[in-house]
Design an enzyme around this catalytic site. Structure first.
Site, PDB file in Angstrom:
ATOM      1  N   HIS A 217      43.102  78.690  62.469  1.00 37.80           N
ATOM      2  CA  HIS A 217      42.435  79.618  61.444  1.00 37.80           C
ATOM      3  C   HIS A 217      40.840  79.759  61.837  1.00 37.80           C
ATOM      4  CE1 HIS A 217      45.386  76.742  59.344  1.00 37.80           C
ATOM      5  NE2 HIS A 217      45.856  77.941  59.077  1.00 37.80           N
ATOM      6  N   ASP A 392      34.867  82.438  52.132  1.00 34.98           N
ATOM      7  CA  ASP A 392      35.614  83.497  52.873  1.00 34.98           C
ATOM      8  C   ASP A 392      35.464  84.608  52.027  1.00 34.98           C
ATOM      9  OD1 ASP A 392      37.202  82.300  51.267  1.00 34.98           O
ATOM     10  OD2 ASP A 392      38.719  82.164  52.575  1.00 34.98           O
ATOM     11  N   ASP A 394      36.694  85.401  48.909  1.00 34.87           N
ATOM     12  CA  ASP A 394      37.951  85.827  48.223  1.00 34.87           C
ATOM     13  C   ASP A 394      38.229  84.940  47.043  1.00 34.87           C
ATOM     14  OD1 ASP A 394      38.705  83.282  49.011  1.00 34.87           O
ATOM     15  OD2 ASP A 394      40.572  83.704  49.950  1.00 34.87           O
ATOM     16  N   ASP A 550      27.441  77.506  42.896  1.00 38.03           N
ATOM     17  CA  ASP A 550      28.830  77.561  43.474  1.00 38.03           C
ATOM     18  C   ASP A 550      29.833  78.339  42.628  1.00 38.03           C
ATOM     19  OD1 ASP A 550      31.226  75.997  44.811  1.00 38.03           O
ATOM     20  OD2 ASP A 550      31.470  75.825  42.856  1.00 38.03           O
TER      21      ASP A 550
END
Lengths: 570, 570
Positions: A217, A392, A394, A550
């Site tokens: 990945h 990433d 998402d 976060d």
């Protein structure tokens, strides 16, 4: 590049459906996976394999007599959810227990472990088997931390043969773990890969260079070097793996030369000519070598070499007959069986009876989840931006999909007369199932733990809510292993839970206690939610953050705020 | 991109060797190809398939019980030579005659036809079967001109099953031709492809566009259009092929959805979901559909759909059991047989006895070919430049390789005591075998025809030389179909032959006649050879050309000049 698709959404599911339709002799399509379409003896141990999509023929192509009983598929490069795994496992259960094989990645470990727990609670014996063959990902003395790559196939093949032979679950697990301990892989990548429909690659490899040990990945490898001729590449791969030869090995090896997707079979065969020579020159005896695509990585160019250091037992299982879409040897022949077609309904549990108060609570929770989903949908882009800094990007997408699915499942369960505990449990499963990724799995776990503090017979109490919050936090910490300060969901959840508990214990109303807890969570997350009172919705503002907030903690603050707003609605 | 190689040279041969080594259960490696490693009943019709390399699993992956008996492989995207084909055919001969299947490309037609002639001359009955399934390459009323793409597999599968069932050569040929008439394919490409080790792609497809009907070597298609979603692509492919449904078809179809190499299996399965629906909606009945890589094109991204409109006979053969590296169905199981291991030496004929005069003539010819090879090596770059104007620029490369191989084979034969006819015949075969391409095949044919005018028992006469030249020209015209003025080798060869004949007939010495003929050839080629008397070599000069000289004609002029120089050497 990935050119043939109808957009990213649904790519993995459509590919799985197309695969199943093209291979009726071997598999039958069930939600989120495939199971054998062939007759299986009752009492046989089932081997369930799986992981994210984008790795074809891993994992659906491994299903058939002599290898796996079923495969479960997540979205592209995303672990399947706990619910998906448990559902496919139920459909593949033949009464002998279930061994679950997968590559050693955090999301997969989390979801397969949880699924095993859930199946055990239902009386189905289930064990997990994370494959750890990638020598580039950790040194030999930390072999259990290694990632799983094309060694998957060898380990699963050997485990599948042991199950086929009639070993019990203890026996199959022992053989599989032994195979995993003797299996090592090493690879290189020449290019990155691109998600279907994505405008840019997930990552790239500079022109003329190769990522040595690069993960499937895009995980970091050992080094980046100039591309070498096939002869030198063969030597590099063989040398690295030969160094892992365990004491006592007599040199017999099962071998897989694996292509990552965009490397041609002719290239693999050119490399194979040199790999074979290099192995023989070092005194290895090659047993049933396989050259081809076995664990791919979308459209990455590259390859890996896998060796399994065989003993008599492992060799017999590696050589045993098998008939799957991707691997076939010996006289075994898959033949679809009408008798093997269980009802797909068996993958789901029934809704139990509920009291009137609890049904009212369930309906209320369903409404609350609708509002929560609406708020997260509104915040999707901003959460994505927060996530893109270190991840990433998402997170917003996953939270929206998860919350929407949870709300839908809750409404559905409430309509069918479910009580509060069942409504929330169904919502939890749907969240994990649709959100994908680690945060989806954690939200699913948290809500499911919370649901267990409620009941289908009594009304919802503020004590039950506070107990549920504590159980949710405990579940997240147990599964995810994060401590406060690790920049995760836990940073916001910990003060939320303690503040809620304290306020409830000192007699505050649920509404007041929840408001107070929400404030604590948002403060800890380093972000406030800017409320729009009319809609009861919010957008995260990273105003008070030191460093970057976060995204998981911010989402929790937002979700808590959505619940506050719901409670204050007239 | 092709990343794994040791340079272009040897790529195809090494890949073939690696493939054979990885599939001992199915195949055995012979020079330029593979034959079944399994036992085959004596008297069975043999199916030999082949073509250029770069198309894996075409063609070596088709070898095994129920499909092909052997596969012959040329260099990347280049037809195998006549000699290579004949050699593999000899190794695959089981006494029932040989059907040779290949895609309909000029070089393959030429070489397989010549190989069939050569085998017939040796008493082995051989027929050719060019597959013509690509509907993008010619309209239905010119179906016999269509190129062969993934329909190869269906036609070969059906022919192989008929041969396995025990039909005689007439029967197998009839079934195969019937299958070919009912098989159609249509495809798209999203990217070009790159030769192993090449600095740039052979051709490209613009970003975001797709070549509709683009050939598997980059041959022109129908149009270039924006890439469409998978659903629309499925409709486009199905509509085009449905329009080819022959009268009397009841809608039963064998189906292949083929990937070109760089398109992922998941992409193919996504497309398959839509293709299947589109076909069913049009009333087709799908019989044993196959989705995967069957005829690829190096690292091209793209796909094609193939339909074979079945009747009862074709359906039975399509469904029949088969076991090859790439296709397996039914209970058939390949099992390598020691008895099947003929000596590889059987692919070559022995050297017959020769007289002393003829052996001297053979030695002289071998020396002549050495000089000729040296001159062509010197001219390689300039011939390449001439060729690059209208062709792919490899003419010089091919001529050098061909001439070098011819000289080597001639020296070898002369050392082993061969007469003039045999020396020249061996040189001819080696030339065609190593030069590759159409011009290599034509040079091979020309020299072989020439050799037949010589003998192994008598000295070389000037009449024999002139007769040989005429026979060489006739062979080139017969095989290549070119007329004077078509800008080919024939433009220079025609005046060469007639001038040589006239000069010999009027009593000139061979040296004088040859000089005169050389001048005529060079004049016609539109180029002179600038002689360097000391070395007896030359470089082409296109000084007198109107327009651009044809590189094939220029090479002939150069070769003739080399022979002149050889004859004048002290």
């Amino acid at each position: 590049m990935t050119f043939i698709h109808d957009g990213k959404e649904g790519f993995a599911a459509t590919a799985l459906a197309g695969f199943a339709s093209a291979h009726p002799r071997h598999v039958r399509h069930v939600p989120n996976g495939v199971v054998r379409s062939t007759a299986v003896p009752s009492g046989k141990v089932s081997l369930l394999v799986g992981g994210g999509s984008g790795h074809f023929p891993a994992f659906a192509g491994y299903v058939g007599p002599g290898l796996a009983d079923a495969a479960v598929a997540g979205d592209v490069f995303a672990s399947p959810s706990t619910q998906a795994i448990a559902g496919v496992a139920r459909a593949a259960n033949h009464g002998g227990g279930i061994l679950m094989g997968f590559g050693n990645y955090a999301g997969d470990v989390l979801n397969f472990s949880q699924a095993a727990e859930r199946l055990k609670a239902e009386g189905i014996e289930a064990r997990i088997l994370p494959v750890t063959d990638d020598v580039a990902s950790a040194p030999p003395d930390q072999a259990s931390l290694r990632r799983g790559v094309a060694g998957d196939l060898v380990v699963f093949k050997i485990a599948g043969a042991a199950a086929e032979e009639g070993l019990d679950l203890d026996g199959v697990e022992r053989v599989a773990r032994h195979a995993n301990e003797r299996t090592v892989s090493f690879g290189v990548a020449f290019s990155g890969c691109t998600f279907p429909g994505a405008p840019a690659p997930l990552f790239t490899v500079p022109h003329g260079r190769m990522g040595v040990g690069l993960g499937i990945h895009g995980e970091p490898g050992i080094s980046e070097e100039p591309i070498v001729p096939a002869r030198e590449l063969a030597r590099m791969l063989v040398e690295k793996l030969a160094a892992e030869k365990p004491a006592g090995s007599d040199g017999r090896v099962a071998v897989i030369l694996n292509g990552l997707g965009a490397s041609k079979y002719e290239e693999l065969y050119v490399l194979w000519s040199s790999v074979e020579r290099e192995l023989r020159e070092r005194g290895f005896t090659l047993v049933d070598p396989e050259v081809g695509e076995f664990v791919t990585s979308l459209d990455m160019a590259g390859c890996s070499l896998t060796l399994c250091f065989l003993d008599d037992e492992l060799e017999a299982y590696w050589r045993a007959a098998v008939d799957t879409p991707v691997l076939r040897k010996g006289p075994m022949q898959a033949q679809a069986s009408a008798a093997a077609h269980h009802s797909v309904a068996s993958t789901e549990a029934a809704i139990s009876d509920a009291s009137e108060e609890s049904r009212a609570g369930g309906a209320c929770l369903a409404g609350l989840l609708d509002d929560l989903a609406a708020m997260l949908a509104e915040a999707e882009e901003e959460l994505g931006r927060l996530d893109a800094v270190a991840g990433d990007g998402d997170h917003g997408h996953g939270m929206r999909r998860g919350a929407e699915a949870a709300a839908k499942a809750a409404q559905d369960a409430a309509r069918r007369g479910a009580g509060a505990a069942t409504v929330l449990a169904r919502a939890a499963d749907a969240w994990a199932d649709r959100a994908g990724g680690t945060s989806g799995a954690l939200w699913g776990l948290a809500l499911r733990a919370w649901s267990e503090a409620l009941s289908d017979t009594a009304a919802i109490t503020k004590q039950a809510v506070a107990n549920g919050a504590a159980a949710a936090l405990a579940a997240v910490v147990r599964a995810g292993g994060a401590k406060p300060g690790d920049k995760t969901l836990v940073d916001a959840m910990t003060p939320f839970v303690s503040t809620l508990r304290d306020a409830v214990d000192r007699g505050a109303s649920l509404e007041d206690a929840w408001d107070e807890a929400t404030g604590a969570a948002q403060a800890a997350a380093g972000a406030t939610a800017q409320m729009e009172p009319k809609l009861g919705r919010a957008r995260p503002l990273a105003a008070r953050s030191v460093g970057h907030p976060d995204p998981g903690a911010v989402s929790l603050g937002l979700a808590a705020a959505a619940v506050s707003a719901f409670m204050r609605k007239p």
